[in-house]
Design an enzyme around this catalytic site. Sequence first.
Site, PDB file in Angstrom:
ATOM      1  N   SER A 188       0.861  -1.190   0.000  1.00 14.66           N
ATOM      2  CA  SER A 188       0.000   0.000   0.000  1.00 14.66           C
ATOM      3  C   SER A 188       0.888   1.227   0.000  1.00 14.66           C
ATOM      4  O   SER A 188       2.001   1.209   0.542  1.00 14.66           O
ATOM      5  CB  SER A 188      -0.866   0.017   1.257  1.00 14.66           C
ATOM      6  OG  SER A 188      -1.539   1.261   1.376  1.00 14.66           O
ATOM      7  N   TYR A 236      -1.522  -0.852  10.248  1.00 17.15           N
ATOM      8  CA  TYR A 236      -1.730  -1.327   8.870  1.00 17.15           C
ATOM      9  C   TYR A 236      -0.582  -0.865   7.966  1.00 17.15           C
ATOM     10  O   TYR A 236      -0.038  -1.651   7.186  1.00 17.15           O
ATOM     11  CB  TYR A 236      -3.073  -0.795   8.370  1.00 17.15           C
ATOM     12  CG  TYR A 236      -3.347  -0.986   6.903  1.00 17.15           C
ATOM     13  CD1 TYR A 236      -3.774  -2.215   6.393  1.00 17.15           C
ATOM     14  CD2 TYR A 236      -3.213   0.082   6.009  1.00 17.15           C
ATOM     15  CE1 TYR A 236      -4.050  -2.378   5.042  1.00 17.15           C
ATOM     16  CE2 TYR A 236      -3.496  -0.070   4.666  1.00 17.15           C
ATOM     17  CZ  TYR A 236      -3.911  -1.302   4.180  1.00 17.15           C
ATOM     18  OH  TYR A 236      -4.186  -1.457   2.843  1.00 17.15           O
TER      19      TYR A 236
END
Length: 248
Positions: free
Chosen positions: A143, A157
């Site tokens: 990401s 995350y």
Amino acid sequence: MSKVMLITGASRGIGAATARLAAARGYALCLNYHQQQAAADALVAEITQGGGQAIAVQADVADESQVLHLFAQLDRHFGRLDVLVNNAGMLETQMPLEQMDLARWQRVFATNVFGSFLCAREAIRRMSTAHGGQGGSIVNLSSAAARLGAPGEYIDYAAAKGAIDSMTLGLAKEVAAEGIRVNAVRPGVIDTAIHASGGEPARVARVSQSVPMGRGGLAEEVAEAILWLAGAQASYTSGALLDVSGGR
Ligand code: NDP
């Protein structure tokens, strides 16, 4: 014989878009899902009605025994593996790190990091020329958060995706001589349901203002990058971290 692609977390979002594009490009598909069986079954029906090959297999990628079951089903139905897309991922409610607890971090790392490690290990055991395999490729879903850090939202995350970047770099070198390429796609803000699970369904619209291209991305735009890295067109590309983030 069709090349076989295993996509984790393929019931919706980027995984489902990748499945549709891969089917159109002639891959036979093993589609993993976690909870949304109806969505996974509908996707299998859509692909098979279009002339493609697909099966759906339930497994929590964070659970080793379930990952072993997933790969056993893959072996039984297809008997080979050419591409693993480590797509299954999750995040939890937005909050500063000071409010998070250990149990949350364990869940976030279990799915995003250990799930990808478990699936990569099983894929290598099947694809590596050192084990009599034909070679292949692994595409990890990292990401943009890995380099942006996700302050105030989900640093856990972001850190898990940072681990995926490091795994991609190391594993690419480790298995290069065994016929396996390992790459990662780093999507920016993409219009899927993952943002609702963070507690902000409209996050894409808000964050779009900070994207140089002025909009969020589509799951189909990420799928194009995944398919390129997966296939022969990327034959000399390994260890790449490909940003698909509208310039952000
Ligand atoms: P979604 O929330 O839309 O879909 C997540 C998928 O992962 C679902 O198919 C879900 O299965 C599956 N999944 C979740 N946990 C598990 C688990 N433990 N075991 C197996 N499958 C699981 O996510 P996206 O499509 O948005 O994200 C896909 C990937 O892309 C993730 O790795 C995410 O981190 C990454 N990403 C997404 C971005 C975005 O803006 N959307 C940006 C950057 C990266 P089920 O439906 O059956 O529960």
